[in-house]
Design a protein around this motif. Sequence first.
Motif, PDB file in Angstrom:
ATOM      1  N   LEU A 248       0.846  -1.182   0.000  1.00  0.00           N
ATOM      2  CA  LEU A 248       0.000   0.000   0.000  1.00  0.00           C
ATOM      3  C   LEU A 248       0.890   1.244   0.000  1.00  0.00           C
ATOM      4  O   LEU A 248       2.022   1.199   0.491  1.00  0.00           O
ATOM      5  CB  LEU A 248      -0.888   0.008   1.251  1.00  0.00           C
ATOM      6  CG  LEU A 248      -2.035  -1.014   1.214  1.00  0.00           C
ATOM      7  CD1 LEU A 248      -2.608  -1.228   2.601  1.00  0.00           C
ATOM      8  CD2 LEU A 248      -3.119  -0.539   0.255  1.00  0.00           C
ATOM      9  N   ASN A 382      -8.615   5.381  11.266  1.00  0.00           N
ATOM     10  CA  ASN A 382      -7.206   5.116  10.962  1.00  0.00           C
ATOM     11  C   ASN A 382      -6.626   3.921  11.714  1.00  0.00           C
ATOM     12  O   ASN A 382      -5.418   3.860  11.920  1.00  0.00           O
ATOM     13  CB  ASN A 382      -6.349   6.355  11.263  1.00  0.00           C
ATOM     14  CG  ASN A 382      -6.873   7.601  10.598  1.00  0.00           C
ATOM     15  OD1 ASN A 382      -7.205   7.570   9.412  1.00  0.00           O
ATOM     16  ND2 ASN A 382      -6.972   8.695  11.336  1.00  0.00           N
TER      17      ASN A 382
ATOM     18  N   PHE B 295     -13.336  15.078   7.174  1.00  0.00           N
ATOM     19  CA  PHE B 295     -14.155  13.991   7.720  1.00  0.00           C
ATOM     20  C   PHE B 295     -14.339  14.177   9.217  1.00  0.00           C
ATOM     21  O   PHE B 295     -15.424  13.935   9.751  1.00  0.00           O
ATOM     22  CB  PHE B 295     -13.487  12.639   7.436  1.00  0.00           C
ATOM     23  CG  PHE B 295     -14.123  11.502   8.185  1.00  0.00           C
ATOM     24  CD1 PHE B 295     -15.300  10.929   7.743  1.00  0.00           C
ATOM     25  CD2 PHE B 295     -13.550  11.016   9.355  1.00  0.00           C
ATOM     26  CE1 PHE B 295     -15.904   9.880   8.455  1.00  0.00           C
ATOM     27  CE2 PHE B 295     -14.138   9.983  10.065  1.00  0.00           C
ATOM     28  CZ  PHE B 295     -15.325   9.408   9.615  1.00  0.00           C
ATOM     29  N   TYR B 296     -13.270  14.607   9.898  1.00  0.00           N
ATOM     30  CA  TYR B 296     -13.379  14.754  11.352  1.00  0.00           C
ATOM     31  C   TYR B 296     -14.468  15.766  11.726  1.00  0.00           C
ATOM     32  O   TYR B 296     -15.228  15.573  12.667  1.00  0.00           O
ATOM     33  CB  TYR B 296     -12.040  15.210  11.947  1.00  0.00           C
ATOM     34  CG  TYR B 296     -10.930  14.196  11.800  1.00  0.00           C
ATOM     35  CD1 TYR B 296     -11.130  12.852  12.120  1.00  0.00           C
ATOM     36  CD2 TYR B 296      -9.669  14.580  11.343  1.00  0.00           C
ATOM     37  CE1 TYR B 296     -10.106  11.923  11.998  1.00  0.00           C
ATOM     38  CE2 TYR B 296      -8.641  13.649  11.218  1.00  0.00           C
ATOM     39  CZ  TYR B 296      -8.857  12.326  11.540  1.00  0.00           C
ATOM     40  OH  TYR B 296      -7.843  11.409  11.416  1.00  0.00           O
ATOM     41  N   PRO B 358     -14.590   3.657   5.500  1.00  0.00           N
ATOM     42  CA  PRO B 358     -13.190   3.681   5.087  1.00  0.00           C
ATOM     43  C   PRO B 358     -13.080   3.136   3.660  1.00  0.00           C
ATOM     44  O   PRO B 358     -13.894   2.291   3.247  1.00  0.00           O
ATOM     45  CB  PRO B 358     -12.492   2.749   6.082  1.00  0.00           C
ATOM     46  CG  PRO B 358     -13.423   2.646   7.243  1.00  0.00           C
ATOM     47  CD  PRO B 358     -14.801   2.787   6.668  1.00  0.00           C
ATOM     48  N   VAL B 360     -11.905   0.784   1.315  1.00  0.00           N
ATOM     49  CA  VAL B 360     -11.317  -0.559   1.217  1.00  0.00           C
ATOM     50  C   VAL B 360     -11.864  -1.235  -0.036  1.00  0.00           C
ATOM     51  O   VAL B 360     -12.855  -0.787  -0.606  1.00  0.00           O
ATOM     52  CB  VAL B 360     -11.658  -1.425   2.457  1.00  0.00           C
ATOM     53  CG1 VAL B 360     -10.932  -0.902   3.689  1.00  0.00           C
ATOM     54  CG2 VAL B 360     -13.154  -1.467   2.704  1.00  0.00           C
ATOM     55  N   PHE B 379      -4.088   3.076  -2.454  1.00  0.00           N
ATOM     56  CA  PHE B 379      -4.490   4.095  -1.482  1.00  0.00           C
ATOM     57  C   PHE B 379      -5.518   3.577  -0.472  1.00  0.00           C
ATOM     58  O   PHE B 379      -6.095   4.353   0.297  1.00  0.00           O
ATOM     59  CB  PHE B 379      -5.026   5.319  -2.208  1.00  0.00           C
ATOM     60  CG  PHE B 379      -3.994   5.908  -3.124  1.00  0.00           C
ATOM     61  CD1 PHE B 379      -2.859   6.510  -2.601  1.00  0.00           C
ATOM     62  CD2 PHE B 379      -4.115   5.806  -4.491  1.00  0.00           C
ATOM     63  CE1 PHE B 379      -1.872   7.021  -3.438  1.00  0.00           C
ATOM     64  CE2 PHE B 379      -3.138   6.316  -5.339  1.00  0.00           C
ATOM     65  CZ  PHE B 379      -2.014   6.918  -4.809  1.00  0.00           C
ATOM     66  N   MET B 380      -5.744   2.254  -0.493  1.00  0.00           N
ATOM     67  CA  MET B 380      -6.801   1.693   0.348  1.00  0.00           C
ATOM     68  C   MET B 380      -6.342   1.498   1.797  1.00  0.00           C
ATOM     69  O   MET B 380      -6.353   0.388   2.330  1.00  0.00           O
ATOM     70  CB  MET B 380      -7.312   0.402  -0.274  1.00  0.00           C
ATOM     71  CG  MET B 380      -8.125   0.705  -1.551  1.00  0.00           C
ATOM     72  SD  MET B 380      -8.733  -0.771  -2.377  1.00  0.00           S
ATOM     73  CE  MET B 380      -9.845  -0.052  -3.618  1.00  0.00           C
ATOM     74  N   ALA B 381      -5.950   2.596   2.414  1.00  0.00           N
ATOM     75  CA  ALA B 381      -5.616   2.609   3.841  1.00  0.00           C
ATOM     76  C   ALA B 381      -5.707   4.046   4.306  1.00  0.00           C
ATOM     77  O   ALA B 381      -5.236   4.957   3.622  1.00  0.00           O
ATOM     78  CB  ALA B 381      -4.204   2.077   4.080  1.00  0.00           C
ATOM     79  N   ASN B 382      -6.320   4.249   5.457  1.00  0.00           N
ATOM     80  CA  ASN B 382      -6.325   5.562   6.105  1.00  0.00           C
ATOM     81  C   ASN B 382      -7.074   6.635   5.322  1.00  0.00           C
ATOM     82  O   ASN B 382      -6.782   7.824   5.479  1.00  0.00           O
ATOM     83  CB  ASN B 382      -4.886   6.041   6.352  1.00  0.00           C
ATOM     84  CG  ASN B 382      -4.058   5.015   7.100  1.00  0.00           C
ATOM     85  OD1 ASN B 382      -4.518   4.437   8.075  1.00  0.00           O
ATOM     86  ND2 ASN B 382      -2.856   4.758   6.633  1.00  0.00           N
ATOM     87  N   PRO B 408      -8.822  11.615   6.268  1.00  0.00           N
ATOM     88  CA  PRO B 408      -9.902  12.242   7.042  1.00  0.00           C
ATOM     89  C   PRO B 408      -9.603  13.664   7.511  1.00  0.00           C
ATOM     90  O   PRO B 408     -10.510  14.325   8.012  1.00  0.00           O
ATOM     91  CB  PRO B 408     -10.082  11.287   8.237  1.00  0.00           C
ATOM     92  CG  PRO B 408      -8.842  10.469   8.299  1.00  0.00           C
ATOM     93  CD  PRO B 408      -8.294  10.404   6.908  1.00  0.00           C
TER      94      PRO B 408
END
Lengths: 423, 423, 423, 423
Positions: A248, A382, B295-296, B358, B360, B379-382, B408
């Motif tokens: 990733l 996260n 997002f937050y 998220p 994924v 980019f599939m994380a965080n 986020p």
Amino acid sequence: MPISTETQHDGLSILSRFSEVRRFTEYLMEPLEIEDYVVQASPDASPMKWHLAHTTWFFERFVLTPFSPAYRPYDPRFDHLFNSYYETVGKPFPRSARGWLSRPTVKEIWGYRQYVEEHVEKLLLDNSTPLHSVWPALEIGIHHEQQHQELMLTDLKYNFYVNPLEPVYRECASRQARPNTNNSFEWETFDGGLVEIGHDGQGFAFDNEGPRHKLWLEPYRLASRPVTNGEFLAFMEDGGYHEVSYWLSDGWTTVRREGWRAPLYWEQIDGEWYYFTLSGMRAVDEREPVTHISFYEADAYARWAEKRLPTEAEWENAFASCKIKGNFAETRYYHPCADETGGVESVYGDVWEWTASPYVPYPGNTPLEGALGEYNAKFMANQMVLRGGSCVTPASHIRPTYRNFFQPDKRWQFSGLRLAEGC
Amino acid sequence: MPISTETQHDGLSILSRFSEVRRFTEYLMEPLEIEDYVVQASPDASPMKWHLAHTTWFFERFVLTPFSPAYRPYDPRFDHLFNSYYETVGKPFPRSARGWLSRPTVKEIWGYRQYVEEHVEKLLLDNSTPLHSVWPALEIGIHHEQQHQELMLTDLKYNFYVNPLEPVYRECASRQARPNTNNSFEWETFDGGLVEIGHDGQGFAFDNEGPRHKLWLEPYRLASRPVTNGEFLAFMEDGGYHEVSYWLSDGWTTVRREGWRAPLYWEQIDGEWYYFTLSGMRAVDEREPVTHISFYEADAYARWAEKRLPTEAEWENAFASCKIKGNFAETRYYHPCADETGGVESVYGDVWEWTASPYVPYPGNTPLEGALGEYNAKFMANQMVLRGGSCVTPASHIRPTYRNFFQPDKRWQFSGLRLAEGC
Amino acid sequence: MPISTETQHDGLSILSRFSEVRRFTEYLMEPLEIEDYVVQASPDASPMKWHLAHTTWFFERFVLTPFSPAYRPYDPRFDHLFNSYYETVGKPFPRSARGWLSRPTVKEIWGYRQYVEEHVEKLLLDNSTPLHSVWPALEIGIHHEQQHQELMLTDLKYNFYVNPLEPVYRECASRQARPNTNNSFEWETFDGGLVEIGHDGQGFAFDNEGPRHKLWLEPYRLASRPVTNGEFLAFMEDGGYHEVSYWLSDGWTTVRREGWRAPLYWEQIDGEWYYFTLSGMRAVDEREPVTHISFYEADAYARWAEKRLPTEAEWENAFASCKIKGNFAETRYYHPCADETGGVESVYGDVWEWTASPYVPYPGNTPLEGALGEYNAKFMANQMVLRGGSCVTPASHIRPTYRNFFQPDKRWQFSGLRLAEGC
Amino acid sequence: MPISTETQHDGLSILSRFSEVRRFTEYLMEPLEIEDYVVQASPDASPMKWHLAHTTWFFERFVLTPFSPAYRPYDPRFDHLFNSYYETVGKPFPRSARGWLSRPTVKEIWGYRQYVEEHVEKLLLDNSTPLHSVWPALEIGIHHEQQHQELMLTDLKYNFYVNPLEPVYRECASRQARPNTNNSFEWETFDGGLVEIGHDGQGFAFDNEGPRHKLWLEPYRLASRPVTNGEFLAFMEDGGYHEVSYWLSDGWTTVRREGWRAPLYWEQIDGEWYYFTLSGMRAVDEREPVTHISFYEADAYARWAEKRLPTEAEWENAFASCKIKGNFAETRYYHPCADETGGVESVYGDVWEWTASPYVPYPGNTPLEGALGEYNAKFMANQMVLRGGSCVTPASHIRPTYRNFFQPDKRWQFSGLRLAEGC
């Protein structure tokens, strides 16, 4: 979701459970020198004396303060010092500075523990407060202390690791596999379909485990055991840490920034791989589950193996009915074992298994009311879910529905992986 | 998942589509001074000339190089300079340094664009290569350029914003709501159950949109329109940015570190709120959808409102059959509009809507083969999914299944939120 | 120390001097594309358009505003944008963000320059203000613009250097040394004793150059020319960058953090050393003075050579009476030259020479009154003095008493060294 | 400069001196809990057990290893752990990680100290090695341990300060000034001229104190005592921390970044100022010398007072013949005193006085040969000289020629200032 609690408790049986867990914490600390309680080698690896005090503070803050009107805090300043992250009940002392505090001394903290225990005991036995109102917070406190038992061992391992003197926590023989062990694994097939996961409210669970809810799974297969050191070495030797296509984007950035080329605690000496354990440096045993890898490494390994990680729903659907037995903290190896048998009969313990699932609330989930709602809910961003418990998890702490969670770059936990694939 | 492609294409119709998109890029750049093409005020906000060159490089790298054997690159060094993040086809020039490059000049980059376009045209018309083999990469290239059209406007806004001279991109009247507009919203109810989402392979989609797959939804409600500036002001005035209990832990850390107390681009002057737009500073219009929030902030607002964000499945299940119309880049407001009507009839455009999901892979998803597999998958994380397109998205670029994604904490996109709740 | 000013000025001769310097700035900018004016590749390397505007702002702020009552600023916002660091006359725009500003355009900045020039001209010729009151600030402004002429060339070099396209500023032949040049150097001996250094107040000097004052020097020797590339290569080949004992502690930390193994702009290609110049990449000429080294490297070289750097007092005492001739900006090489002759007859130009002297005030020194006191005085910490001017210094800008100063880790100036030793 | 050594030593008298210093270290540690030896609250504030081990390592490394052929190190790994910064004799353990080491335990380190002492004793008494060859390194070791005695107290103060429990090192009464003390100060005038400063080689000095050398001083005046808390409060109340014109540029940057508004350890409670001392929190005594200020604050104060800091030459020339008496570590106040008398008769002790002099080598200075040359020489960049010793300096450690040095932003030492002015 109202937290589930066991019914029909009497004060003595609760006290016995409470005592048992407190005694195990003491057992874990036995081998330590006073100096070992003080240090913190990274923001993640809190000092042992902080763990001792914080788990005690939890009972003071959430049990004694609300339910024992006459209770007088041991030291009012501890409410600031030993609050971990509960912003709604005060200002937590900065996490990264926990290792700057020489006082209170270890002896004082043991005194704090005893003081609070005596007051919890009194509260449970003097009948002035109905047990059913005390029990929910007390039960969380007991599970909370078990969580920290695991963290104490993982943090201690890290704090010892940075020391060139390589201190030994306890000399534990590693469990030897039988010489002719067949180390291959099987693929177990699961039908999926419309299934249910999540805690049903019977017995204790954290607020993030429920509610039990429906979801759809396509048919899938899971490996019968986690990936081993031998298998992970094949990934390493095939250039896994140097080939961008397995990673990733955030993982690759991390690999390059940190210079990762092996799991945490691994060291190559004269061409051979060793790792630091709570019993000192040892040659890598290829039959053990690989551990101390990040989500990024677990995910990269799976891509290299042309498989994938399971989702937490696949994991729970497959293993919810398995018996909870295996290599836990009580086994006292403090290290994953080279297992003789494998198979879905021993999915718990040894290593936490990274899943492909980000840590988000289940549909319809409601956190606990008040400050205890901060326990789990505010970390739902996260982080990735891990399942199954590890060799330093207390056995009575784990459940099929248990959701552990860490940021995808963390490696100081006993974290490994199990492969999955579609059908 | 093999990428879906439209059938029955002839070279001329493809060329016409290609030209149309390229001309729109040129239209968007018309108001700029040469200096405006050069600057990069944050790693996220690439220079305009980089966007112009990179979208062209994409056709050179993935269309001309593989399919046009005689093609000779315009300048071989551009392959390094204008590669964004495709590690498997070379070493990308560092993203944060894109604004350090005065050369090639804007004029040279326009020359590069023309050169590549002429070669694409030749490739499409000279019949030496079968169109069906060229089309998949070319089609991605066209959608890729549309993505960058949106990014050009969001990046330009940021690059202008940091300048105390407050440059104006284009003087656009804001669309006025009718004075007696009823600005309240409705709750639309959806039954859920066993539903399907995801792209079915008919027509173009990015590789992250499929496969179409089943999932279970509990009954839910969605607001008939996104949250407005007026509603968000109520959150602000109620101390939303100062009350920890509304915030995810990572969000709260970000709020304090960055000193956030309003959406990006907002400024308080003599007690009144203004924001910077592509048409300059303007008083905040309370009836418009709030935008430029992370997002937050979206998540904190929802918690304050005692609601939640929808999942991307809830969003797609609700709106998949809605007509794609609304305030897009072609409307040429470059700013969300105070909508007269609202309702699920106009869910697309205006602001990207943060979801609770998220980013994924869908079950059974496979990225594209080769370097184009880096387009979305790595980019599939965080990151979190956003849905629906914005006032700077080209209308023909959006789909019900379209999954946009950002970290986020990002706020420079036209991002807002829509409330959801269970039934 | 009251700043020294030349007497007997008439408006026309002042104007002629002012014009001459302004025209040279224009000459220096001639080869640039508009894009070249905009970029800033490090906080140190300001955009060309910022230099153009800032040197103009200086006249507006310190000449027109105080002395021309009817003057109306070109754009009042420029007072913030183009203030470099004068905190007492406003809030300077952040230095590291100068490259984020696309506006005002280059064309507008040329307009600003012309506007301010016309007003300065009017002020000098209309006799409404006594010239002797205008002249001190105007004279500083002229020298200030010359300082920035040098900075424009050093900053442009850096901004071009980071660009893989290796832009050429001007194609300048390097001055060839005569083939049979004897490249060795002599040691010149100086008696020292009770000497005087510092500016005596006759003619212009910056406020940090005075007062002239006594000091005691032990006898010493200076090399007749700066250290050459060939000599510095010997240091490199002897492992100079890898041997801790040559380095100051802060220097060694810097070497390791930055990965230095050669001067800035040097690159090794197939075993040969090249450097980037304002005329493009060139093979290193071993007979030229080494340049683009930090104080730390100069000091390490001297220690390796078993010599030391001269103090600024030794330097000035030795060379105060030398004629100011040599390779300056007007020579238009923009690069140090392989000198045929050497000797103390040509100590000025080519490279600034790092001295062993920290930049502190001379005994009895007083900074200028008001904001212009910030010009030099507030930097008197953590910087080292350099002497002699460089190949990009305007010849009329340098003096024997001139004190240049930079932090010891800076390398983007044309900085070199000359060896010294005691007798 | 060859280091000066006292002649005519016999082993017993050396041993007595050695023992006396070692015993004082033990005295200083007496009040501590084991936990207090472990923590390090900033990279500057090393753990007490590190100081104990490092001062012992110094004797092992520079006395026993070279001069006692049969000596076998206590633990060979300590050579890495307790090397502070001597790069030429190994790889020092990272300074900022000294607080991560729980092992060796405090008890083991006391064992290490005893072991090394016994071997030093043996070396001194067994006549196998000529004392005159052992003495130079041993003498440095003794002075080195004294330096660390001071650092132990300053570091302990910092490590206690960060702890909200505000631990007390020792309860020491502060010395009370006589009620009717006249707290004003006198200006003492000095003629200057051609003077000499620096150590003349008679008796012990560090290598940075010589050689004695001539220099020229203009006439000057020094205040008869350091600036007091009361005077510094006047600066604070006059807005000194908020007015840019008093500050060096680097100082102003530091003030804003760190949010300084008072000396280190000061806290305002209900409008009154208090400071943390080694005896706990106390109300600020206005008659005491101000301490725990950086060079930047000292310099800003002087500018506010329209005076300046003295150079180190002015300081030494003025006070070289003063008797060394005053408030030192042996006085056991561990805090500056409100002095009854003042005057040049008591210039030593209380607070180190920042001078205007950067720390550079004296003309003709040569560092010690070998690794001990790293002791002082490699820090000669970016630091300022302080003179006179403090309330935690051992009295026998200070000399008129003693040059202490720290970076200009450091405040955790007992550092103050004395005003100077020209005549």
